[in-house]
Scaffold this motif. Structure first.
Motif, PDB file in Angstrom:
ATOM      1  N   THR A   3       0.829  -1.210   0.000  1.00  0.00           N
ATOM      2  CA  THR A   3       0.000   0.000   0.000  1.00  0.00           C
ATOM      3  C   THR A   3       0.860   1.255   0.000  1.00  0.00           C
ATOM      4  OG1 THR A   3      -1.698  -1.217   1.235  1.00  0.00           O
ATOM      5  CG2 THR A   3      -1.870   1.184   1.187  1.00  0.00           C
ATOM      6  N   GLN A  52       0.302  -2.987  -6.329  1.00  0.00           N
ATOM      7  CA  GLN A  52      -0.861  -3.847  -6.138  1.00  0.00           C
ATOM      8  C   GLN A  52      -0.476  -5.317  -6.051  1.00  0.00           C
ATOM      9  OE1 GLN A  52      -3.843  -3.370  -9.145  1.00  0.00           O
ATOM     10  NE2 GLN A  52      -5.287  -4.788  -8.185  1.00  0.00           N
ATOM     11  N   GLU A  81      -1.585  -7.857  -3.109  1.00  0.00           N
ATOM     12  CA  GLU A  81      -2.366  -9.065  -3.390  1.00  0.00           C
ATOM     13  C   GLU A  81      -1.721 -10.298  -2.773  1.00  0.00           C
ATOM     14  OE1 GLU A  81      -2.917  -9.454  -7.548  1.00  0.00           O
ATOM     15  OE2 GLU A  81      -4.402  -7.848  -7.692  1.00  0.00           O
TER      16      GLU A  81
END
Length: 202
Positions: free
Chosen positions: A111, A116, A120
């Motif tokens: 973050t 991303q 994930e």
């Protein structure tokens, strides 16, 4: 039909060479998954890619066979490496809350860096170990692992064949995510265009 006939003939010769045949010989991990992984990792539609992928799979199997043998004695090769893998496996099995915390930190890192993919990995890893923490118990561990040194307690020792399949699965996932065409992707060869024939109408 021709491919199936060739596969059947190869299986017949294989059974003849082994002099016997049992259902345990056809394990899905070695007869289906690893063969498919070799195609994906090396590059489908390319003979060179298949050779590279198969070489990686065969080399990994050989290394993990040596590791499985090295677990038995300190005099055998790769014994320290096998113990290190056992320690990591024991940490994953017992200290799953620490593993969940590590994945939460990975989510925060992704973050902050706005990555991303990292978030994930942290999210799904956290979900996986959260489910595992709610399903596991001392009874399930005692039934899953044997008392190797006969001290009355179960010993958490990794099965190297499963670790091999696990690592191949990770390589396969990363290959599909970041390089879906494989290490040596297929290069299409197009025939040369025919030269234009100019007809003079005089």
């Amino acid at each position: 039909a021709v491919g199936a006939a060739i596969a059947a003939l190869a299986g017949a010769f294989w059974a003849w060479q082994l002099r016997s045949f049992q259902p345990s010989f056809m394990l899905p991990a070695t007869t289906t998954f690893l063969v498919w992984a070799a195609f994906i990792i090396g590059g489908s539609g390319n003979n060179k890619g298949v050779i590279v992928g198969s070489s990686i799979i065969i080399l990994s199997q050989y290394i993990f066979r040596v590791l499985a043998t090295g677990q038995a004695s300190s005099d055998l090769p790769l014994h320290d490496t096998a113990l290190f893998i056992d320690e990591i496996f024991r940490w994953l099995v017992i200290d799953y809350y620490e593993v969940m915390l590590l994945f939460i930190l990975l989510i925060l890192l992704g973050t902050i860096l706005q990555k991303q993919n990292i978030s994930e990995i942290g999210f799904w890893g956290c979900i996986t170990f959260f489910i595992y923490s709610n399903l596991t118990s001392d009874y399930s561990l005692s039934q899953s692992f044997r008392d190797v040194d006969f001290d009355g307690n179960y010993d958490i020792i990794s099965e190297m064949s499963y670790v091999n399949v696990l690592l191949v699965g990770f390589v396969l996932l990363f290959s599909l995510k970041y390089n879906p065409k494989g290490i040596l992707p297929e290069v299409p060869n197009r025939p040369d265009r025919p030269e234009k024939v100019v007809i003079n109408n005089e």
